[in-house]
Structures are given as C-alpha cells and as structure tokens.
Design a protein around this motif. Structure first.
Motif, PDB file in Angstrom:
ATOM      1  N   ILE A 102     -12.165  -0.630   3.959  1.00 19.04           N
ATOM      2  CA  ILE A 102     -10.768  -0.921   4.279  1.00 19.04           C
ATOM      3  C   ILE A 102      -9.858  -0.376   3.179  1.00 19.04           C
ATOM      4  O   ILE A 102      -9.985  -0.751   2.012  1.00 19.04           O
ATOM      5  N   ARG A 103      -8.969   0.514   3.570  1.00 19.23           N
ATOM      6  CA  ARG A 103      -8.041   1.127   2.619  1.00 19.23           C
ATOM      7  C   ARG A 103      -6.676   0.449   2.731  1.00 19.23           C
ATOM      8  O   ARG A 103      -5.891   0.756   3.621  1.00 19.23           O
ATOM      9  N   TYR A 104      -6.420  -0.493   1.825  1.00 16.06           N
ATOM     10  CA  TYR A 104      -5.100  -1.105   1.745  1.00 16.06           C
ATOM     11  C   TYR A 104      -4.187  -0.197   0.906  1.00 16.06           C
ATOM     12  O   TYR A 104      -4.631   0.834   0.378  1.00 16.06           O
ATOM     13  N   LYS A 105      -2.929  -0.578   0.759  1.00 15.38           N
ATOM     14  CA  LYS A 105      -2.000   0.267   0.007  1.00 15.38           C
ATOM     15  C   LYS A 105      -2.363   0.375  -1.466  1.00 15.38           C
ATOM     16  O   LYS A 105      -2.171   1.418  -2.089  1.00 15.38           O
ATOM     17  N   THR A 106      -2.868  -0.709  -2.040  1.00 14.10           N
ATOM     18  CA  THR A 106      -3.110  -0.712  -3.487  1.00 14.10           C
ATOM     19  C   THR A 106      -4.569  -0.924  -3.871  1.00 14.10           C
ATOM     20  O   THR A 106      -4.900  -0.925  -5.045  1.00 14.10           O
ATOM     21  N   ARG A 107      -5.437  -1.085  -2.877  1.00 15.79           N
ATOM     22  CA  ARG A 107      -6.843  -1.331  -3.216  1.00 15.79           C
ATOM     23  C   ARG A 107      -7.738  -0.985  -2.033  1.00 15.79           C
ATOM     24  O   ARG A 107      -7.269  -0.748  -0.926  1.00 15.79           O
ATOM     25  N   VAL A 108      -9.036  -0.972  -2.319  1.00 16.85           N
ATOM     26  CA  VAL A 108     -10.049  -0.722  -1.289  1.00 16.85           C
ATOM     27  C   VAL A 108     -10.987  -1.920  -1.254  1.00 16.85           C
ATOM     28  O   VAL A 108     -11.363  -2.464  -2.293  1.00 16.85           O
ATOM     29  N   ALA A 109     -11.348  -2.351  -0.065  1.00 17.34           N
ATOM     30  CA  ALA A 109     -12.270  -3.467   0.102  1.00 17.34           C
ATOM     31  C   ALA A 109     -13.361  -3.076   1.092  1.00 17.34           C
ATOM     32  O   ALA A 109     -13.199  -2.141   1.886  1.00 17.34           O
ATOM     33  N   ILE A 110     -14.475  -3.782   1.039  1.00 18.26           N
ATOM     34  CA  ILE A 110     -15.587  -3.550   1.958  1.00 18.26           C
ATOM     35  C   ILE A 110     -15.970  -4.870   2.615  1.00 18.26           C
ATOM     36  O   ILE A 110     -16.127  -5.886   1.943  1.00 18.26           O
TER      37      ILE A 110
END
Length: 223
Positions: free
Chosen positions: A191-199
């Motif tokens: 998941i590519r958010y505006k300020t970070r990446v999560a899985i």
C-alpha cells in the motif's frame, strides 16, 4: 473451446461494455499510472525471485530498484497520464515500495516457480447435449516452498488502505487455487500512502462451495 482469464471475468462483471471493447473488438486501452507502477513492481520482484530459485539469496535492494526503474521507464511512454500526474514522482514513489517489500517479505520467501502459466478446465453437465466446457488460464505470481510442501502467494499494489481481501482478488485467487488443487494462499498488498508504504498480508481459503460458485459464474459468463 472458449478460453477465458480471471482478469477477463473481472472486467466483464465490472462493465460488459468495457469487456467487449477490449476483448471482443480488440481495442487496446492504454494503461493508467497505477497499472504501470504495479506492473513495473511485479517485474522487479519477478527478477529477484527468478534467480532466487537456484541462489536461495535475494539480490541487493538497489539492484532490484534499478530493475524497477528500467521497467517503469520503458512503460512510461505508453501510459495514459492525467494532467495532474507527474510520472517521475510516481516512479520514485515506487522505489519505497520495492524497498519495503524487499526488506519485509522477500527474505521470508523461497520461490519454487515464478510467473508460472496455468490452465483449468471447467465443465457443466447437461441432460440433452454434450457437456459445456470452457478453459481458464492465467499466470501465477509465485509458488513458494512452505512446511515441506508449496503454497501460492500473490502480490497486489494499491494506494488505498486494505482491511481484507478484495472481491476481485478473491475471485482471481480462487481460480488459481482450483487449478493448483490447493485450499489456501496469501495475498500481499503493498500500500502506497502519500508519506509511507505499508504491507498487509491477507490469507485466503477456498472451500468447495466457494469454488463451485466461481466455476458456475465462469460458465454463465462464457454462455
């Protein structure tokens, strides 16, 4: 015999006119930014996993990132960009996705097969005629070693938060599991958010009732 893919089925269920435009009339639809980013990300991970089958070691993250950039730049010219989209910014945002995945997921995975084609025959018996049969086909992202056996693992990129398996993905993986004759798989959402990446790694299970539903759905669409 009619041949379909899970992506064709998903497209038809979303919009029959779009399905006809793309698959019946053969008109190519230029990819949007999300497809270019996701496709380039998959190519980079495939590049790493393909060599890991024999090496049992991941490539340096920088090398995987460079491969991603090359893939993105090759696809950039064929992408339909919106007026407010910056291709370079989107490409560079994907570098964080590659780094995050390479740090958190890749070290846990020992691939057996990468981008492996599959086929699945589905039949519907009839009383007065020959059985109606279709062929589904597609490509597995990854089959990995697991607990002395093997397991299916898929990867999806998105810019939206994920709390569970999306409907289209569940349908797609159900066909994959039926072809592989397995009951469980895992989908890694990057998941590519505006300020970070999560899985978010989501397990998925296939029971006979769900499998029969998806098989009959494919038959009805084919008809």
């Amino acid at each position: 015999m009619l041949t379909l893919s899970p992506s064709q089925i998903n497209t038809f269920l979303k919009c029959p006119r779009q399905w006809a435009f793309r698959y019946k009339e053969g008109k190519r639809i230029p990819p949007r930014a999300a497809m270019t980013l996701g496709g380039s990300f998959h190519k980079a991970q495939g590049y790493n996993y393909q060599q890991k089958i024999s090496s049992h070691e991941d490539l340096p993250i920088k090398e995987v990132q460079d491969y991603y950039v090359d893939a993105f730049d090759k696809a950039k010219g064929e992408t339909l960009w919106l007026s407010d989209e910056n291709p370079i910014e989107i490409r560079d945002g994907g570098l964080d996705m590659v780094e995050c995945y390479s740090q958190k997921i890749s070290p846990k995975v020992q691939p057996l097969y990468v981008e492996q084609p599959w086929r699945l025959s589905i039949k519907q018996e009839t009383r007065d005629a020959e059985p109606f049969e279709i062929m589904l086909r597609g490509v597995y992202d990854l089959i990995e070693q697991q607990d002395g056996g093997y397991a299916l693992r898929e990867t999806k990129t998105t810019s939206k938060g994920i709390s569970g398996v999306r409907t289209d993905d569940a349908r797609q993986v159900a066909y994959y599991l039926m072809a592989l004759e397995q009951k469980e798989a895992k989908i890694d959402y990057i998941i590519r958010y505006k300020t970070r990446v999560a899985i978010n790694s989501c397990p998925i299970k296939l029971n006979p009732q769900v499998g029969n539903f998806h098989a009959q759905q494919a038959i009805e669409i084919a008809k």
